[in-house]
Design a protein around this motif. Structure first.
Motif, mmCIF file in Angstrom:
data_model
loop_
_atom_site.group_PDB
_atom_site.id
_atom_site.type_symbol
_atom_site.label_atom_id
_atom_site.label_comp_id
_atom_site.label_asym_id
_atom_site.label_seq_id
_atom_site.Cartn_x
_atom_site.Cartn_y
_atom_site.Cartn_z
ATOM 1 N N GLY A 25 0.811 -1.212 0.000
ATOM 2 C CA GLY A 25 0.000 0.000 0.000
ATOM 3 C C GLY A 25 0.844 1.260 0.000
ATOM 4 O O GLY A 25 0.422 2.306 -0.504
ATOM 5 N N GLY A 31 -4.029 -0.917 -2.584
ATOM 6 C CA GLY A 31 -4.969 -1.077 -1.490
ATOM 7 C C GLY A 31 -6.280 -0.384 -1.775
ATOM 8 O O GLY A 31 -6.453 0.266 -2.818
ATOM 9 N N THR A 95 -8.607 1.467 5.891
ATOM 10 C CA THR A 95 -7.682 1.204 4.791
ATOM 11 C C THR A 95 -7.241 -0.256 4.850
ATOM 12 O O THR A 95 -6.880 -0.755 5.915
ATOM 13 N N THR A 97 -4.642 -2.861 2.696
ATOM 14 C CA THR A 97 -3.646 -2.987 1.636
ATOM 15 C C THR A 97 -3.335 -4.451 1.357
ATOM 16 O O THR A 97 -3.724 -5.344 2.117
ATOM 17 N N GLN A 112 -3.142 -9.373 4.393
ATOM 18 C CA GLN A 112 -3.508 -7.973 4.180
ATOM 19 C C GLN A 112 -3.238 -7.140 5.434
ATOM 20 O O GLN A 112 -3.234 -7.656 6.559
ATOM 21 N N THR A 148 -6.364 3.157 -2.979
ATOM 22 C CA THR A 148 -5.428 4.098 -2.365
ATOM 23 C C THR A 148 -4.512 4.750 -3.400
ATOM 24 O O THR A 148 -3.691 5.593 -3.038
#
Length: 288
Positions: A25, A31, A95, A97, A112, A148
């Motif tokens: 990310g 992400g 969030t 990623t 992740q 992202t």
């Protein structure tokens, strides 16, 4: 206004290192994320946001995130924020990623990374917007996904801020009105509030969808556009006073635009009604 961060099972300080320097990310923006409105210390429309988070992840080629893990992070972050500041209105960002990966674009099979952050904030009642000189590519591999990889939005928003605005309104590659860098767009004219269809390349906004649904319940004339109905040049009608403009997002709810490209512009009656309806319903229907 405390900023509370939960990362991978623990609360961390704002200046504390919490992710690997080679998290994918960070290295390549691999992400997805969601931003929720927080009302009285609780996340609004969380179920819808988690569904879209999963859609974005699978659209990016990632596994759907562990929903329970994400919900645990949301609960922990909000509980700590309420402990510090009391029940609050603000924002919560989730969030996810691809996790630790190589320095290039290729992926490896890694767990992740999940990060949740919450902070008190206030919504601005109106927006000052500017037209973007760059289009949204409705044929992009990530069109309609909330990823992202946000560099295009950062550059376009900085351009709008430099012109005196707080949002940049983007066309798509065929010249239709598309979206803002972090918002959906509605145009009010001829007594109707109309938004671009998802095929334009815009994000399937949670606030956009609820505005359409709740307006239909109340009989407000709010709908998706017909093919060719909203060319980017419709913004000329806004600056000329023949139409009005509104933005929707989790950071704005239904927000009238009162300034566009240096011109003061009016607020439409349907926009006002849709805004009032949304403000009422979002507090009465926490997880619609």
């Amino acid at each position: 206004m405390s900023l509370v961060i939960w990362a991978e099972g623990r609360l961390v300080g704002q200046e504390e290192a919490a992710l690997s320097a080679v998290d994918h990310g960070i290295t390549v923006g691999d992400g997805v994320f969601e931003t929720c409105t927080v009302l009285d210390g609780r996340a609004f429309a969380l179920t819808r946001h988690l569904r879209r988070l999963a859609r974005s992840a699978t659209g990016l080629g990632l596994a759907a995130p562990d929903e329970q893990k994400v919900r645990d992070g949301v609960d922990a972050a909000l509980a700590e924020a309420v402990r510090l500041d009391g029940p609050f209105d603000g924002r919560l960002r989730i969030t996810v990623t691809a996790g630790v990966g190589p320095l290039g674009s290729g992926r490896v099979d890694a767990p992740q990374t999940v990060v949740v952050a919450a902070q008190q904030s206030a919504m601005a009642p109106t927006s000052r917007s500017a037209r973007s000189p760059w289009p949204r590519n409705e044929r992009s591999a990530v069109a309609g996904l909330k990823t992202t990889s946000y560099a295009e939005n950062v550059v376009a928003l900085a351009d709008a801020v430099g012109k005196g605005g707080d949002e940049s309104i983007m066309p798509n590659t065929v010249g239709d009105l598309c979206e803002g860098t972090g918002s959906n767009v509605f145009v009010e004219r001829d007594g109707e509030l109309v938004t671009p269809v998802l095929e334009s390349g815009c994000l399937a906004g949670i606030t956009r969808a609820l505005t359409l649904e709740w307006a239909a319940e109340e009989g407000l004339p709010v709908r998706e556009a017909k093919e060719g109905e909203l060319p980017f040049t419709v913004l000329d009608e806004v600056t000329q006073g023949r139409a009005q403009l509104a933005l929707t997002s989790s950071g704005r709810n239904v927000q009238p635009v009162v300034w566009l490209d240096g011109a003061d512009v009016g607020v439409g009656d349907v926009t006002r009604a849709a805004r009032e309806l949304f403000e009422t319903n979002c507090r009465e229907r926490l997880d619609p």
